[in-house]
Design an enzyme around this catalytic site. Sequence first.
Site, PDB file in Angstrom:
ATOM      1  N   GLU A  67      -3.605   7.259   4.266  1.00 32.45           N
ATOM      2  CA  GLU A  67      -2.871   8.407   4.800  1.00 32.45           C
ATOM      3  C   GLU A  67      -3.586   9.718   4.531  1.00 32.45           C
ATOM      4  O   GLU A  67      -3.594  10.614   5.394  1.00 32.45           O
ATOM      5  CB  GLU A  67      -1.457   8.445   4.217  1.00 32.45           C
ATOM      6  CG  GLU A  67      -0.528   7.342   4.725  1.00 32.45           C
ATOM      7  CD  GLU A  67      -0.623   6.045   3.924  1.00 32.45           C
ATOM      8  OE1 GLU A  67      -1.473   5.978   3.008  1.00 32.45           O
ATOM      9  OE2 GLU A  67       0.130   5.103   4.217  1.00 32.45           O
ATOM     10  N   HIS A 136      11.571   3.552   0.168  1.00 32.10           N
ATOM     11  CA  HIS A 136      11.574   3.320   1.616  1.00 32.10           C
ATOM     12  C   HIS A 136      12.868   3.792   2.273  1.00 32.10           C
ATOM     13  O   HIS A 136      13.213   3.322   3.343  1.00 32.10           O
ATOM     14  CB  HIS A 136      11.411   1.825   1.928  1.00 32.10           C
ATOM     15  CG  HIS A 136      10.071   1.251   1.606  1.00 32.10           C
ATOM     16  ND1 HIS A 136       9.699   0.901   0.349  1.00 32.10           N
ATOM     17  CD2 HIS A 136       9.001   0.966   2.393  1.00 32.10           C
ATOM     18  CE1 HIS A 136       8.464   0.409   0.349  1.00 32.10           C
ATOM     19  NE2 HIS A 136       8.013   0.443   1.582  1.00 32.10           N
TER      20      HIS A 136
HETATM   21  C1  TPP Z   1       1.168   4.288   0.892  1.00 31.03           C
HETATM   22  C2  TPP Z   1       1.775   3.291   1.782  1.00 31.03           C
HETATM   23  N1  TPP Z   1       1.395   3.265   3.077  1.00 31.03           N
HETATM   24  C3  TPP Z   1       1.931   2.360   3.925  1.00 31.03           C
HETATM   25  C4  TPP Z   1       2.839   1.445   3.483  1.00 31.03           C
HETATM   26  C5  TPP Z   1       3.468   0.460   4.462  1.00 31.03           C
HETATM   27  N2  TPP Z   1       2.959  -0.887   4.213  1.00 31.03           N
HETATM   28  C6  TPP Z   1       3.653  -1.778   3.470  1.00 31.03           C
HETATM   29  S1  TPP Z   1       2.831  -3.210   3.284  1.00 31.03           S
HETATM   30  C7  TPP Z   1       1.534  -2.656   4.216  1.00 31.03           C
HETATM   31  C8  TPP Z   1       0.355  -3.524   4.432  1.00 31.03           C
HETATM   32  C9  TPP Z   1      -0.327  -3.826   3.170  1.00 31.03           C
HETATM   33  O1  TPP Z   1      -1.433  -4.617   3.384  1.00 31.03           O
HETATM   34  P1  TPP Z   1      -2.162  -5.280   2.170  1.00 31.03           P
HETATM   35  O2  TPP Z   1      -2.465  -4.267   1.132  1.00 31.03           O
HETATM   36  O3  TPP Z   1      -3.304  -6.049   2.705  1.00 31.03           O
HETATM   37  O4  TPP Z   1      -1.064  -6.254   1.531  1.00 31.03           O
HETATM   38  P2  TPP Z   1      -0.342  -7.498   2.224  1.00 31.03           P
HETATM   39  O5  TPP Z   1       0.865  -6.989   2.925  1.00 31.03           O
HETATM   40  O6  TPP Z   1      -1.297  -8.137   3.133  1.00 31.03           O
HETATM   41  O7  TPP Z   1       0.060  -8.359   1.084  1.00 31.03           O
HETATM   42  C10 TPP Z   1       1.765  -1.361   4.664  1.00 31.03           C
HETATM   43  C11 TPP Z   1       0.858  -0.592   5.520  1.00 31.03           C
HETATM   44  C12 TPP Z   1       3.233   1.517   2.128  1.00 31.03           C
HETATM   45  N3  TPP Z   1       4.158   0.691   1.620  1.00 31.03           N
HETATM   46  N4  TPP Z   1       2.674   2.426   1.298  1.00 31.03           N
END
Ligand code: TPP
Lengths: 340, 328
Positions: A67, A136
């Site tokens: 972000e 959230h």
């Molecule tokens: C700072 C932030 N940005 C966006 C999100 C929304 N979000 C939740 S899970 C996710 C994907 C995360 O991907 P990864 O780190 O690969 O973990 P996975 O879900 O694959 O376990 C996102 C973008 C968040 N929770 N926090």
Amino acid sequence: MTQVKEKERKLTIARAMAEAIAQEMRTDEKVFVMGEDIGELGGVFGNTRGLYKEFGPVRVRDTPISETAFIGAAVGAASDGMKPVVELMFVDFFGVCFDAIYNMMAKNTYFSGGNVTVPMVLMTSTGGGYSDAGQHSQCVHATFAHLPGMKVVAPSNAYDAKGMMIAAIRDPNPVVFMFHKALQGMGWLGTEKDAIVHVPEADYEVPLGKAVVTRPGTDVTIVGITSGVHYGLKAARILEEQGVSAEVLDLRSLVPLDREAVIESVTKTGRLIVVDEDYHSYGMTGEIIATVVEAGVPLKAPPQRVAYPDIPIPFTPPMEQWALPSPEKIIAAFNKMKEV
Amino acid sequence: MIPSQEQEKWMYKHMLISRFFEEAIEKIYMEGKSPAFNMANGPIPGEMHLSNGQEPCAVGVCAHLNAEDVVTSTHRPHHVAIAKGVDLKGMAAEIFGKTTGLSGGRGGHMHIFDPAVNFSCSGIIGQSVGPAVGAALSRVMQQKSGIAVAYLGEGAANQGAFHEALNMAGVWKLPVIFIIEDNSWGISVSKRASTAIERNSDRASSYGMPGEFIPGNDPIAIFKTVGLAVDRARSGLGPTLIEIETSRLAGHFMGDGEAYRPAGEKEALMKVDPIPVMKERLAEVYSWTDEDDAQLVADAHGVVDEAIKFARDSEYPAPEEAMEKVFV
Ligand SMILES: Cc1ncc(C[n+]2csc(CCOP(=O)(O)OP(=O)(O)O)c2C)c(N)n1
Ligand SMILES: [Mg+2]
């Protein structure tokens, strides 16, 4: 010639936002969209649906989960002639990127003596009620509105959402466009039916900084924004059955704030209840009450506020539902004023 | 470093507990959510990120850890919590929002805190990393034993917090290990579309620490590599970054239509589901019989069923308790 009445076309806020962005993208090639999962997926909350298909990956860009980078990049692109519309998926995530927002996006215009503009839109989801807990579910309206240099708006229905998004994209200033998850019309988040209203196909602007009387009344003014408006409308319907005429004022914008509309309404009713899903202290509710008090509006009773208690938003439904504003709490606030 | 038979059995058993737990949660999560799927409804409301397929990352690492070691995890925390020894009844009750939950229902599935085994997690991407570095720093400053392990997804490795924390851990040579669970997806965005290099483990060289990549979602390979990193950390030789290739067998969260997944990807991943793979290995290497397996499966189900029953039978907290615990 007989005028053909436009057929009613009820849209969700999600679709209205996507339509507004698409229309601006068609007429202005400088407009582009960035954010997480806003491409093929169409946004977690549906407000970029269809854009990727129509405009492709150059103008509709899925970003890494970075972000600070993409909001900072939007600031730079905006000052270089582009008009970015970027999405911060949940407003709660401002914690990882606020510098780009409040020290850069919001201050560059001023620090440049007005010589540099930052025409960008930061759209972001707010609100809870579905047990997603306190990272959230927040609104943090006041956190943004407190800091000078960015417009902060939050529609309560699809008509305003489209017109305000178009106005936001065309605005030469940075605009934070907040949309409440429960009003998006995404079934999986529950759906506030009153937010789904007729939306004209043509492009139109709803001016930023103008409140609107959503329901006229004479006995009490209920001021709200986004979800607060819907709590207010529900309370007003119940109050009507009790013979009380409540006026509901939808602020629509926190910055600029339409103080005149608030003063005008409370001057008429003499009673004020402010409803906000954001935290109670140091927030919008206090600001609205101060506005009325500072203006010396004669009051029949001390103003009341119905806002989120000063606690992190809990996960478990009994606690969360108890803490949220509600029509019942608004009516209780009104009854308290009657006692005076 | 090679796992003993006991350790392999422990890993397999905790993979089973984790999978059965997720299967139970998956089923209960859908209660009250049909025909209309509304996240607010049912005994388990809110978002739900299941860890099916990622069990090897949990057991291969936590097999080396004790209760005193600190683990910080993510929005997808159940498998790691289980391997770390988090009280399963308390965790289940927390996910149900019950008063017997680890946090009395305030936190829910993305906010599991069990200080008894030094486990915590957060729903903000990238925010597992700083706290693990801080825990490692604290151990050094207090001259207390124990190391810290931060879990994160491959998507989180593009978050500034990750890079800042790794640099600091590298400069201060802290006893911390960074475990990237590379399931190749961040919600709908593929690793390829979001990450400028192929291996996040290569990023370790920028922060003065070794970087390891472990392919194949293989608990044994994870055990071996992490064992060396744990030794390094425990003996004061500093941090390690480890990226584990794993698989997300479920959607990002429950309710995810997964239209973005290429056709056939999930089926291919299911074919190498680490749980049957591990079972076969035990049969091959240790002449593990079907009876042995049935016993372990029954034990694992028993543990899960007990936790779920505890959660179901527990009471909801009083609404006003929401006001408590902001400060203590
Ligand atoms: C700072 C932030 N940005 C966006 C999100 C929304 N979000 C939740 S899970 C996710 C994907 C995360 O991907 P990864 O780190 O690969 O973990 P996975 O879900 O694959 O376990 C996102 C973008 C968040 N929770 N926090
Ligand atoms: Mg991932």
